[in-house]
Motif scaffolding. Structure first.
Motif, PDB file in Angstrom:
ATOM      1  N   UNK A 158       0.827  -1.482   0.066  1.00  0.00           N
ATOM      2  CA  UNK A 158      -0.002   0.109   0.124  1.00  0.00           C
ATOM      3  C   UNK A 158       0.886   1.325  -0.050  1.00  0.00           C
ATOM      4  N   UNK A 159       0.577   2.092  -0.767  1.00  0.00           N
ATOM      5  CA  UNK A 159       1.377   3.346  -1.044  1.00  0.00           C
ATOM      6  C   UNK A 159       0.433   4.681  -0.706  1.00  0.00           C
ATOM      7  N   UNK A 160       0.719   5.565   0.152  1.00  0.00           N
ATOM      8  CA  UNK A 160      -0.099   6.575   0.673  1.00  0.00           C
ATOM      9  C   UNK A 160      -0.317   7.543  -0.753  1.00  0.00           C
ATOM     10  N   UNK A 161      -1.711   7.925  -0.813  1.00  0.00           N
ATOM     11  CA  UNK A 161      -2.272   8.315  -2.170  1.00  0.00           C
ATOM     12  C   UNK A 161      -3.221   9.394  -2.175  1.00  0.00           C
ATOM     13  N   UNK A 162      -3.293  10.333  -1.097  1.00  0.00           N
ATOM     14  CA  UNK A 162      -4.362  11.157  -1.032  1.00  0.00           C
ATOM     15  C   UNK A 162      -3.964  12.339  -2.065  1.00  0.00           C
ATOM     16  N   UNK A 163      -2.720  12.381  -2.307  1.00  0.00           N
ATOM     17  CA  UNK A 163      -2.311  13.398  -3.535  1.00  0.00           C
ATOM     18  C   UNK A 163      -2.175  12.388  -4.513  1.00  0.00           C
ATOM     19  N   UNK A 164      -3.021  12.592  -5.536  1.00  0.00           N
ATOM     20  CA  UNK A 164      -3.077  11.419  -6.609  1.00  0.00           C
ATOM     21  C   UNK A 164      -1.784  11.605  -7.503  1.00  0.00           C
ATOM     22  N   UNK A 165      -1.501  12.956  -7.732  1.00  0.00           N
ATOM     23  CA  UNK A 165      -0.191  12.992  -8.824  1.00  0.00           C
ATOM     24  C   UNK A 165       1.299  12.498  -7.906  1.00  0.00           C
ATOM     25  N   UNK A 166       1.152  12.939  -6.912  1.00  0.00           N
ATOM     26  CA  UNK A 166       2.308  12.412  -5.862  1.00  0.00           C
ATOM     27  C   UNK A 166       2.442  10.996  -5.841  1.00  0.00           C
ATOM     28  N   UNK A 167       1.356  10.268  -5.657  1.00  0.00           N
ATOM     29  CA  UNK A 167       1.435   8.745  -5.666  1.00  0.00           C
ATOM     30  C   UNK A 167       1.921   8.154  -6.966  1.00  0.00           C
ATOM     31  N   UNK A 195       2.097  17.121   3.686  1.00  0.00           N
ATOM     32  CA  UNK A 195       3.574  16.767   3.402  1.00  0.00           C
ATOM     33  C   UNK A 195       4.006  17.108   2.287  1.00  0.00           C
ATOM     34  N   UNK A 196       5.286  17.766   2.507  1.00  0.00           N
ATOM     35  CA  UNK A 196       5.723  18.498   1.154  1.00  0.00           C
ATOM     36  C   UNK A 196       6.629  17.511   0.495  1.00  0.00           C
ATOM     37  N   UNK A 197       7.162  17.758  -0.363  1.00  0.00           N
ATOM     38  CA  UNK A 197       8.204  16.642  -1.467  1.00  0.00           C
ATOM     39  C   UNK A 197       9.484  17.023  -0.533  1.00  0.00           C
ATOM     40  N   UNK A 198      10.457  16.047  -0.468  1.00  0.00           N
ATOM     41  CA  UNK A 198      11.639  16.133   0.236  1.00  0.00           C
ATOM     42  C   UNK A 198      12.826  15.779  -0.552  1.00  0.00           C
ATOM     43  N   UNK A 199      13.818  16.500  -0.229  1.00  0.00           N
ATOM     44  CA  UNK A 199      15.158  16.078  -0.809  1.00  0.00           C
ATOM     45  C   UNK A 199      15.944  15.150   0.200  1.00  0.00           C
ATOM     46  N   UNK A 212       5.619  14.351  -2.552  1.00  0.00           N
ATOM     47  CA  UNK A 212       4.747  14.787  -1.282  1.00  0.00           C
ATOM     48  C   UNK A 212       4.090  13.269  -0.916  1.00  0.00           C
ATOM     49  N   UNK A 213       4.159  13.055   0.528  1.00  0.00           N
ATOM     50  CA  UNK A 213       3.384  11.961   1.182  1.00  0.00           C
ATOM     51  C   UNK A 213       4.060  10.749   0.892  1.00  0.00           C
ATOM     52  N   UNK A 214       5.515  10.908   0.788  1.00  0.00           N
ATOM     53  CA  UNK A 214       6.248   9.722   0.308  1.00  0.00           C
ATOM     54  C   UNK A 214       6.129   8.654   1.376  1.00  0.00           C
ATOM     55  N   UNK A 215       6.119   7.209   1.007  1.00  0.00           N
ATOM     56  CA  UNK A 215       6.248   6.167   2.156  1.00  0.00           C
ATOM     57  C   UNK A 215       7.591   6.240   2.967  1.00  0.00           C
ATOM     58  N   UNK A 216       8.289   6.769   2.279  1.00  0.00           N
ATOM     59  CA  UNK A 216      10.070   7.222   3.045  1.00  0.00           C
ATOM     60  C   UNK A 216       9.717   7.913   4.389  1.00  0.00           C
ATOM     61  N   UNK A 217       8.983   8.962   4.337  1.00  0.00           N
ATOM     62  CA  UNK A 217       8.159   9.385   5.547  1.00  0.00           C
ATOM     63  C   UNK A 217       7.101   9.026   6.092  1.00  0.00           C
ATOM     64  N   UNK A 237      -6.601   7.821   1.711  1.00  0.00           N
ATOM     65  CA  UNK A 237      -6.334   7.044   0.239  1.00  0.00           C
ATOM     66  C   UNK A 237      -4.731   6.464   0.156  1.00  0.00           C
ATOM     67  N   UNK A 238      -4.734   5.287  -0.477  1.00  0.00           N
ATOM     68  CA  UNK A 238      -3.601   4.421  -0.653  1.00  0.00           C
ATOM     69  C   UNK A 238      -3.785   3.808  -2.075  1.00  0.00           C
ATOM     70  N   UNK A 239      -2.679   3.664  -2.852  1.00  0.00           N
ATOM     71  CA  UNK A 239      -2.739   2.639  -3.908  1.00  0.00           C
ATOM     72  C   UNK A 239      -2.485   1.388  -3.435  1.00  0.00           C
TER      73      UNK A 239
END
Length: 363
Positions: A34-43, A304-308, A273-278, A78-80
């Motif tokens: 399962x992968x976090x997916x409330x932000x569809x494009x980010x997922x 959650x913002x995108x991260x470097x 954003x919203x990546x599973x690493x976080x 939401x998750x994929x």
């Protein structure tokens, strides 16, 4: 001696963010479960950065083929998920999620009769392989006089998805459409509760480890008793680490894979954003130092913002600047570092951004 930094690097390898990616989008989602997916494009981007071809269009194609779906299998979020796995996931989590939402249903004036009417109207509109946008489904309920109360429509959709009636499936005009789950996924995997807990634990620790039992229970929102049941089944196929007295579990192959990668595992990567690493862990400090958490999710507002990430640790947030169409590459990247970036990271970010898989979807 295993350090917190080692945990972050091992997780990057386990999640396939660094090292050999997985062959395609479906393989990534099956690996992650399962992968976090409330932000569809980010997922979509999160799947693409973990695949060998890094092609976000293939993620959309997998959604259109019915191999991946998007729903609310855990934490009310939401998750994929792999299409064939969603039903057994819901059998584990839905009862608790529905019970927790009982008060909200009452506040919205939703009772069993309304839920059944909403279900019947949705089935009538969708049966036979048809699909609706979210706005179109809300229109069906609106013209039936069911949406006098704000947020009622969203909750009806969520409730029917929890029961396995509806699911977000194919993409049209850059947005997902709603379909009937039993038509869209006609051959789901059937697992009893104990089997499901064991498989979920095994796949979580293989894809997200090193992680703790508390991480797994938080991620799935199962009870600690259920988490322990799942771990007892999965434990023979997992390796363990002791980090400051806390047991962490992981794929036994992860340390060797990290060793083979050497310095490559410490490279600079951009995550959406919203990546599973976080969001894949209750305790995120192995990747995101606690003192910088507020920079990633300002005001603890849930966004959650995108991260470097560099050297296994989040070192800043990033965003594209300037105007552009959905899915368009080439716009410059603005980085907001937590402290100061190394010269190597500063030099690497533009190159990494050029190869970053931009999602051809909205939201």
């Amino acid at each position: 001696m295993v350090t917190t930094k080692d945990i972050g690097l091992l997780r990057l390898v386990a999640q396939r963010v660094v090292g050999p990616g997985l062959p395609g989008a479906v393989d990534v989602v099956r690996h992650m479960t399962a992968m976090q997916a409330q932000a569809f494009a980010a997922s979509v981007e999160a799947v693409a950065v973990r695949s060998t071809d890094r092609d976000p269009h293939e993620v959309v194609a997998a959604l259109n083929r019915g191999e991946i779906v998007r729903s609310w299998p855990m934490r009310g979020t939401l998750h994929l998920t792999p299409a064939e796995d969603l039903s057994w996931m819901l059998t584990v989590t839905a009862d608790r999620m529905l019970a927790a939402a009982a008060r909200r249903r009452a506040e919205l004036g939703i009772d069993d009769a309304m839920i059944e009417r909403a279900r019947a109207l949705a089935v009538d509109a969708l049966a036979g392989g048809r699909s609706l946008s979210r706005d179109e489904l809300m229109g069906v309920w609106y013209y039936a006089g069911m949406l006098e109360v704000k947020q009622r429509g969203y909750h009806l959709l969520w409730h029917l998805a929890q029961h396995g009636h509806l699911v977000l499936g194919p993409v049209e005009d850059r947005k997902q459409r709603i379909v009937l789950l039993d038509e869209w996924v006609p051959r789901p995997r059937l697992l009893d509760r104990e089997q499901a807990l064991g498989e979920w634990a095994l796949r979580y620790f293989r894809s997200h480890g090193p992680a703790t039992l508390k991480d797994f229970a938080w991620w799935t929102k199962v009870t600690m008793a259920d988490a322990r049941t799942g771990l007892a089944i999965a434990r023979p196929e997992l390796a363990t680490l002791d980090v400051d007295g806390a047991e962490h579990l992981m794929d036994p192959a992860a340390p060797a894979l990290l060793g083979d990668l050497g310095r490559k595992a410490r490279a600079t990567v951009l995550l959406p954003a919203f990546d599973e690493m976080i969001l894949g862990y209750q305790d995120r400090t192995a990747t995101l130092p606690a003192e910088h958490a507020g920079r990633v999710v300002p005001g603890a507002n849930g966004v959650f913002k995108p991260v470097v990430v560099s050297g296994g640790r989040a070192v800043g947030t990033w965003r594209r600047v300037g105007r552009g169409r959905v899915g368009e590459k080439g716009r410059p990247v603005d980085v907001e570092p937590f402290t100061s970036l190394t010269t190597t990271t500063q030099r690497t970010v533009p190159r990494v951004a050029d190869s970053y898989p931009v999602a051809p979807v909205a939201g």
